[in-house]
Design an enzyme around this catalytic site. Sequence first.
Site, mmCIF file in Angstrom:
data_model
loop_
_atom_site.group_PDB
_atom_site.id
_atom_site.type_symbol
_atom_site.label_atom_id
_atom_site.label_comp_id
_atom_site.label_asym_id
_atom_site.label_seq_id
_atom_site.Cartn_x
_atom_site.Cartn_y
_atom_site.Cartn_z
ATOM 1 N N SER A 1 0.826 -1.198 0.000
ATOM 2 C CA SER A 1 0.000 0.000 0.000
ATOM 3 C C SER A 1 0.872 1.265 0.000
ATOM 4 C CB SER A 1 -0.928 -0.075 1.224
ATOM 5 O OG SER A 1 -1.999 0.804 1.129
ATOM 6 N N ASP B 1 -7.991 -5.491 -6.355
ATOM 7 C CA ASP B 1 -7.472 -4.433 -5.471
ATOM 8 C C ASP B 1 -7.526 -3.076 -6.176
ATOM 9 O OD1 ASP B 1 -6.074 -2.722 -3.825
ATOM 10 O OD2 ASP B 1 -4.304 -4.010 -3.621
ATOM 11 N N ASP C 1 -9.721 -6.924 -1.711
ATOM 12 C CA ASP C 1 -8.529 -7.620 -2.201
ATOM 13 C C ASP C 1 -7.233 -6.911 -1.791
ATOM 14 O OD1 ASP C 1 -10.080 -9.549 -3.337
ATOM 15 O OD2 ASP C 1 -9.738 -8.954 -5.425
ATOM 16 N N HIS C 2 -7.348 -5.683 -1.305
ATOM 17 C CA HIS C 2 -6.160 -4.934 -0.880
ATOM 18 C C HIS C 2 -5.544 -5.526 0.387
ATOM 19 C CE1 HIS C 2 -3.472 -1.534 -0.768
ATOM 20 N NE2 HIS C 2 -3.917 -1.117 0.399
#
Length: 351
Positions: free
Chosen positions: A175, A231, A291-292
């Site tokens: 991230s 994501d 999905d992140h």
Amino acid sequence: MERWRRVSVLAMALLLLSACHGAEFSVKNHDQSLIYDHTLAKTIVEYASAVYMTDLTALYTWTCSRCNDLTQDFEMRSLIVDVENCLQAFVGVAHNLNSIIVAIRGTQENSVQNWIKDLIWKQLDLSYPNMPNAKVHSGFFSSYNNTILRLAITSAVHKARKTYGDIGVIVTGHSMGGAMAAFCALDLAIKLGSDNVQLMTFGQPRVGNAVFASYFAKYVPNTIRLVHGHDIVPHLPPYFSFLSKLTYHHFPREVWIDDSDGNTTEQICDASGEDPNCCRCLSILSLSIQDHFTYLGVDMESDDWSTCRIITAQSVERLRKDLASNIIMTKHDADVSIVENSVQTDWSSSR
Ligand SMILES: *[C@@H]1O[C@H](CO)[C@@H](O)[C@H](O)[C@H]1NC(C)=O
Ligand SMILES: *[C@@H]1O[C@H](CO)[C@@H](O)[C@H](O)[C@H]1NC(C)=O
């Protein structure tokens, strides 16, 4: 649920903004026979997950609940904490990989949803030093460059290479941590040479324009950006093919993990950075935040999102006590660097 509603509003905005297509601008290919190594990714993702842990003593002693499995033989050399900016990183040696590992955690305060929503508006507002026409987002860059991270990481890498010789460095993050990891890898590659530095990020947002991506591919050719399924974060800040020289542009190389039909495939994408047949082939409306938070089956969330500053401060207190009581100081020559209220504290333990 609030989370999903916000994300679908964002998806709508993206859809409106990306409604037309034009000629694609491609990043120059400086590829040097890079091979994606799935086994390595399974190991590196565990480091990117571990750096999220809030119990600093368990992290420092490498006894945290995520500090095992494929990362068991890790030797912690430096734990770096910036309480004010909610940043955390570590540097150490993975003996089984004969590599130095640098893992950086993102700053996401207490709302990942808001952070993601803000990503759409990030400006390319900083010219990257010594790279003509390369533009990046100043917030991402300065989180690495203008905080404790740059100095503490580069000095820990330098010390580890003094001890173990000129072994390679693998930089990782998830991230926002992936964005900072990218700037760190570039910085190290310029200092140590491209052959010595590898970058592997998970669910990383875009960080710069096409010119920056082109420089990046030259300096850090050994780069893998894993993208899990739908994501949404790697789709931000937005890339528009019809404005491809002006908008954000990913550097290569994406590896897209698609597990939507129950079978997992890992697609190694082209060297453009914006392969239209990888995650970009997804409908914008299908992107998700869910999905992140998992990559290769590993949890990529903090064990406590809600109170980043408070928990970290308590963790710092406990670490300080544990260090004072000398329990772990005998382990090896490891450093702890902590910044609180802009005052830097360094403890260097000795045998
Ligand atoms: C990056 O950090 C260095 C010091 O570590 C500083 O001299 C330089 O101005 C910073 N670059 C930018 C663009 O902020
Ligand atoms: C998943 O893979 C298996 C074996 O390769 C295959 O038989 C099956 O049809 C695949 N499922 C889907 C949904 O593609």
